[in-house]
Design an enzyme around this catalytic site. Structure first.
Site, mmCIF file in Angstrom:
data_model
loop_
_atom_site.group_PDB
_atom_site.id
_atom_site.type_symbol
_atom_site.label_atom_id
_atom_site.label_comp_id
_atom_site.label_asym_id
_atom_site.label_seq_id
_atom_site.Cartn_x
_atom_site.Cartn_y
_atom_site.Cartn_z
ATOM 1 N N HIS A 35 6.642 -7.524 -2.173
ATOM 2 C CA HIS A 35 5.453 -6.803 -2.387
ATOM 3 C C HIS A 35 4.679 -7.046 -1.452
ATOM 4 O O HIS A 35 3.355 -6.350 -1.503
ATOM 5 C CB HIS A 35 5.047 -6.928 -3.845
ATOM 6 C CG HIS A 35 5.988 -6.112 -4.917
ATOM 7 N ND1 HIS A 35 5.970 -4.958 -4.864
ATOM 8 C CD2 HIS A 35 7.131 -6.638 -5.468
ATOM 9 C CE1 HIS A 35 6.899 -4.474 -5.935
ATOM 10 N NE2 HIS A 35 7.654 -5.574 -6.136
ATOM 11 N N ASP A 71 -0.537 -1.602 -3.401
ATOM 12 C CA ASP A 71 0.744 -1.889 -3.968
ATOM 13 C C ASP A 71 0.915 -1.289 -5.344
ATOM 14 O O ASP A 71 -0.057 -1.302 -6.236
ATOM 15 C CB ASP A 71 1.391 -3.376 -4.005
ATOM 16 C CG ASP A 71 2.618 -3.368 -4.409
ATOM 17 O OD1 ASP A 71 3.579 -3.042 -3.680
ATOM 18 O OD2 ASP A 71 2.774 -4.009 -5.484
ATOM 19 N N GLU A 107 14.678 -2.348 -11.102
ATOM 20 C CA GLU A 107 15.397 -0.920 -10.978
ATOM 21 C C GLU A 107 16.466 -0.968 -10.302
ATOM 22 O O GLU A 107 16.937 0.049 -9.563
ATOM 23 C CB GLU A 107 14.398 0.004 -10.523
ATOM 24 C CG GLU A 107 14.089 0.040 -9.037
ATOM 25 C CD GLU A 107 13.857 -1.149 -7.903
ATOM 26 O OE1 GLU A 107 13.995 -2.363 -8.567
ATOM 27 O OE2 GLU A 107 14.002 -1.010 -6.723
HETATM 28 O O1 LIG Z 1 18.505 -14.502 2.499
HETATM 29 C C1 LIG Z 1 17.614 -13.598 2.296
HETATM 30 C C2 LIG Z 1 17.456 -12.860 1.292
HETATM 31 C C3 LIG Z 1 16.563 -11.839 1.516
HETATM 32 N N1 LIG Z 1 15.828 -11.389 2.610
HETATM 33 C C4 LIG Z 1 14.959 -10.417 2.546
HETATM 34 O O2 LIG Z 1 14.149 -10.490 1.466
HETATM 35 C C5 LIG Z 1 14.094 -9.012 1.170
HETATM 36 C C6 LIG Z 1 14.618 -8.801 -0.231
HETATM 37 O O3 LIG Z 1 13.966 -7.425 -0.858
HETATM 38 P P1 LIG Z 1 14.765 -6.515 -1.997
HETATM 39 O O4 LIG Z 1 16.249 -6.456 -1.375
HETATM 40 O O5 LIG Z 1 13.961 -5.388 -2.183
HETATM 41 O O6 LIG Z 1 15.009 -7.632 -2.962
HETATM 42 P P2 LIG Z 1 14.082 -8.133 -4.021
HETATM 43 O O7 LIG Z 1 13.426 -9.481 -3.274
HETATM 44 O O8 LIG Z 1 14.858 -8.699 -5.404
HETATM 45 O O9 LIG Z 1 12.926 -7.046 -4.381
HETATM 46 C C7 LIG Z 1 12.065 -6.993 -5.360
HETATM 47 O O10 LIG Z 1 11.372 -5.814 -5.096
HETATM 48 C C8 LIG Z 1 12.049 -4.568 -4.568
HETATM 49 C C9 LIG Z 1 11.180 -3.749 -3.952
HETATM 50 O O11 LIG Z 1 9.947 -3.313 -4.845
HETATM 51 C C10 LIG Z 1 12.833 -3.951 -5.782
HETATM 52 O O12 LIG Z 1 13.321 -3.033 -5.361
HETATM 53 C C11 LIG Z 1 13.737 -5.021 -6.302
HETATM 54 O O13 LIG Z 1 14.344 -4.510 -7.418
HETATM 55 C C12 LIG Z 1 13.012 -6.286 -6.671
HETATM 56 O O14 LIG Z 1 13.643 -7.386 -7.108
HETATM 57 C C13 LIG Z 1 14.713 -8.106 2.134
HETATM 58 O O15 LIG Z 1 13.821 -7.599 3.158
HETATM 59 C C14 LIG Z 1 15.756 -9.114 2.740
HETATM 60 O O16 LIG Z 1 15.880 -9.031 4.217
HETATM 61 C C15 LIG Z 1 15.996 -12.189 3.594
HETATM 62 O O17 LIG Z 1 15.653 -12.053 4.805
HETATM 63 N N2 LIG Z 1 17.017 -13.268 3.707
#
Ligand SMILES: O=c1ccn([C@@H]2O[C@H](COP(=O)(O)OP(=O)(O)O[C@H]3O[C@H](CO)[C@@H](O)[C@H](O)[C@H]3O)[C@@H](O)[C@H]2O)c(=O)[nH]1
Length: 464
Positions: free
Chosen positions: A16, A114, A382
């Site tokens: 976020h 946000d 979600e």
């Molecule tokens: O090994 C890893 C794992 C993750 N990422 C990055 O981390 C981010 C992960 O984001 P996302 O895929 O959205 O997952 P979450 O971190 O779980 O995101 C939270 O926030 C999102 C946006 O609000 C929601 O859609 C999700 O449900 C919520 O869990 C992405 O940019 C990935 O590229 C990395 O670079 N390397």
């Protein structure tokens, strides 16, 4: 002449913080006449991934770090979403002070917050600023927020068949079990929080969404045209992180990818904080092995669904939780990375041909931008909604079946992995994803739909 300022309030946690700052970077890239000042809340210490990211910001974005908050007296049942919101709410006195100080020394024209920092929107109103919400998620989710009070009546109506799918305006039918996590526990603090958040959207002068017309045409059209009483919505995506998102183990996994065949590797990752149970971790390990496909897996220590690493810097060695002998048996088939990989580089690598994803919205957009088809494995928040969209609407994903105990079994995992990477069904999905990749790139070109939308807002802010 002094540049007009935009104040930005993210909420705590990597996913976020980064999206709203990437949005800020994109706004400044297209409209360098603005300056952005960002008030950064945190819970305890800032996670290393967020710290590393903040160091890459351009000088046109000023970061002001707020004093970290602590959650010493929270009830155990508090959801992650409520914790994130609380972290911003506890920082509101400080945000008010910082915003006042900024307004006294610069021409501030707008506030962008946000979705979990909506408490800060009132501060914008206090200073007569245009106040926007940034939703780093889909139009389908916004449609659900807008529809939630009507849906509340439907869900609690005794005459309704609970098996009947839910029809959110502008979206494909959604099985009730695929509504966001708060809807699975009615009534609950999480569900009440969702309804409260939904009301906060009405305070905004406009809502930016990280999506694009060609991906969610029906949902976006419905939001833009149907309810004129609601704030205006602006699809400005896909905005994904630019530059490296990796830590040191990134280099080794990219080197390993360099040695693989084009589109032969399945990337497996559950976002910034998703974890599996020990049983599910075992099934996934055996399933990948059984599929015979090459894989690159970001492994996390098992825990209750969301790891505490989401908001803090806590870690645990994850590889010791893999089944006995797995690493040895699969050393030619796969590569295992503890905790974190440079996901965007991995998805953009020519050897990557598929992605087992928890369908966090950033991962969804990154797979679309890089044209990598998905195996949708939602865990919380979600993500099931996103999985339905990818599978049933845009049809760029396969979804494994979950058994009656909630487990995805190893044979099922092997079946969908082969289905995506080898079969004809996989070929259709891959083709559609290639097309979507082109449309995603078009949306953010100079004359693309999302670029034009953002410019429309920037022009109105310039006129203030
Ligand atoms: O090994 C890893 C794992 C993750 N990422 C990055 O981390 C981010 C992960 O984001 P996302 O895929 O959205 O997952 P979450 O971190 O779980 O995101 C939270 O926030 C999102 C946006 O609000 C929601 O859609 C999700 O449900 C919520 O869990 C992405 O940019 C990935 O590229 C990395 O670079 N390397």
């Amino acid at each position: 002449m002094e540049k007009p300022h935009i104040a930005v309030v993210p909420s705590a946690g990597f996913t976020h913080l980064v999206p709203i700052l990437e949005f800020s970077k994109r706004l400044l890239h297209l409209h360098p006449e603005f300056h952005i000042t960002c008030f950064i809340p945190s819970v305890g210490s800032i996670p290393p991934s967020s710290k590393a990211y903040l160091q890459t910001l351009p000088p046109t974005i000023t970061s002001i770090f707020l004093s970290p908050v602590t959650f010493d007296h929270l009830p155990d049942a508090t959801t992650l979403a409520l914790q994130i919101e609380l972290s911003v709410n506890l920082s509101l006195p400080q945000i008010r002070q910082e915003l006042e100080s900024l307004c006294s020394r610069a021409k501030v024209v707008a506030l962008v917050v946000d979705v979990f920092a909506s408490g800060a929107m009132d501060l914008g109103k206090e200073h007569n600023l245009l106040s926007y919400m940034y939703l780093p998620q889909s139009a389908m989710l916004l449609s659900l927020y807008f529809y939630s009070s009507k849906l509340d009546e439907i869900l609690f109506s005794k005459s309704r068949d609970p098996k009947e799918p839910i029809k959110i305006p502008g979206s494909v039918p959604i099985p009730r079990t695929d509504l966001p996590l708060p809807f699975q526990h009615l009534p609950s603090a999480g569900y009440k929080g969702f309804l409260e958040r939904a009301k906060r959207f009405d305070v905004a002068d406009g809502i930016f969404m990280n999506t694009f017309l060609e991906l969610e045409s029906e949902a976006i059209r419905t939001l833009q045209e149907e309810d004129k009483a609601k704030p205006k919505v602006y699809p400005v995506g896909p905005i994904i992180q630019m530059g490296s998102s990796g830590q040191e183990n990134g280099v080794t996994c990219l080197t390993w990818l360099d040695k693989q065949e084009p589109k032969s590797v399945l990337y497996v990752s559950f976002g910034s904080g998703g974890t599996l149970s020990q049983d599910q971790l075992n099934e996934l390990a055996f399933g990948l092995e059984l599929s015979g496909q090459k894989f690159l897996w970001v492994v996390r220590a098992p825990s209750s669904v969301v790891s505490s690493a989401y908001l803090s810097a806590e870690t645990n060695d994850p590889l010791k939780f893999l089944p006995h002998g797995f690493l040895e048996r699969t050393k030619k088939q796969g590569f295992v990375v503890p905790d974190w990989a440079p996901q965007i580089e991995v998805l953009g690598h020519s050897s990557t041909g598929g992605f087992i994803s928890h369908c966090g919205w950033n991962s969804v957009l990154e797979s679309v931008v890089k044209g990598v088809p998905v195996i949708a494995w939602p865990l919380f928040a979600e993500q099931s909604l996103n999985a339905v969209m990818l599978t049933d609407d845009v049809k760029v994903a396969l979804r494994p079946k979950v058994n009656e105990t909630g487990l995805v079994e190893r044979q099922e995992i092997a079946r969908v992995v082969r289905g995506l990477m080898e079969d004809n069904q996989g070929m259709e999905i891959r083709k559609r994803m290639e097309q979507l990749k082109i449309e995603a790139a078009n949306a953010i070109k100079e004359d693309g739909s999302s670029t034009k939308t953002l410019s429309e807002v920037a022009t109105s802010l310039r006129g203030i």
